[in-house]
Write a protein that holds these residues in place. Structure first.
Motif: not given
Lengths: 153, 126
Positions: A138-139, A141, A144-145
């Motif tokens: 989440l931090v 994002l 990650w995506l």
């Protein structure tokens, strides 16, 4: 109390004051009301009650639009001056309780405080989560995506 | 600090992200719009099972569906994740400022003690 809070964030602060003084400031109502859960410096808490033992509860209230809003919780660990663990929630806004862990390590004449705030819905809902570390995404994002190739498992 | 704005939709976002299949779906959609069948293809599960995951993502508004003729096209909408990330950053910022307030309080105590006991302030203080 579940250990499976999905979201975890950590903040570190270095103090010149000793571990004991920093620790005590969390549990002394006169001091705590000056800084803990204070939303604005000009608006001190209207109430601070602390029962500083494992299983003991606290209640801090601040004024929002003329109405007292309570922050309540329970102390889970009180290990002066090393560690303080408590739950906290704002019943007016949410039935959920977050968990805060305060670790204090002496360093020179001062100390280093590491605060871990775990939050989010707890318990059953999270059973299907196989990776605990996902919340860190989440931090970061974007990384990650767009970075990791999609895996289908 | 919890505010009236925090609760429900954040839970929806976290719930949607709490599953590895749903995260993999999002990662694939992040690369571009896909048909439901294309999306489901690499997953070792039925189309029906994938559809259930998609519905959870739609409920959390992380995925948007549009129709083109008989095709259902899915795309990723990052807004709920951005909101969740912003919310976490706000939490972090409020702890940082509280700890700074604590630091200020303790330093003010030191200064007050030094002022009231000027002869031997060193060693005892800080």
């Amino acid at each position: 109390m579940s250990d499976d809070r999905p979201v975890k964030l950590t903040v570190t602060h270095r103090f010149k004051a000793s571990a004991e003084r920093v620790f005590d400031a969390w549990l002394n109502p006169v001091k705590a009301r000056c800084w803990l859960f204070v939303t604005a410096p000009e608006k001190p808490l209207v109430r601070a009650e602390i029962n500083a033992r494992p299983g003991g509860r606290f209640c801090f209230a601040d004024l929002r639009d003329g109405e007292a809003v309570e922050h309540v919780g329970e102390y889970l660990e009180v290990d002066r001056p090393r560690r303080l663990v408590f739950t906290f929630g704002v019943p007016k806004y949410s039935p959920d309780y977050d968990r805060v862990t305060v670790d204090i390590v002496p360093e020179g004449e001062g100390c280093v405080l590491t605060l871990t705030h775990e939050m989010g819905p707890e318990g059953e809902k999270w059973k299907d989560s196989t990776e605990k570390g996902w919340s860190k995404m989440l931090v970061g994002l974007d990384t990650w995506l767009y970075e990791a190739p999609a895996t289908a498992q | 600090m919890r505010t009236p704005a925090t609760p429900n939709h954040l839970d929806q976002t976290l719930l949607a992200l709490a599953d590895p299949t749903r995260r993999a779906i999002l990662q694939r959609l992040a690369a571009g719009e896909l048909r439901v069948t294309e999306l489901a293809q690499p997953f070792a599960m039925s189309l029906n099972a994938v559809s259930k995951h998609i519905r959870v993502l739609e409920r959390a508004k992380l995925v948007r569906r549009r129709r083109e003729g008989r095709e259902h096209l899915l795309s990723f909408t990052p807004k709920p994740m951005d909101e969740a990330a912003r919310w976490m950053e706000a939490q972090r910022a409020s702890w940082t400022s509280r700890l700074q307030a604590l630091d200020d309080l303790l330093q003010a105590e030191d200064r007050a003690a030094a002022a009231s006991a000027p002869p031997h302030p060193k060693g005892r203080l800080r």
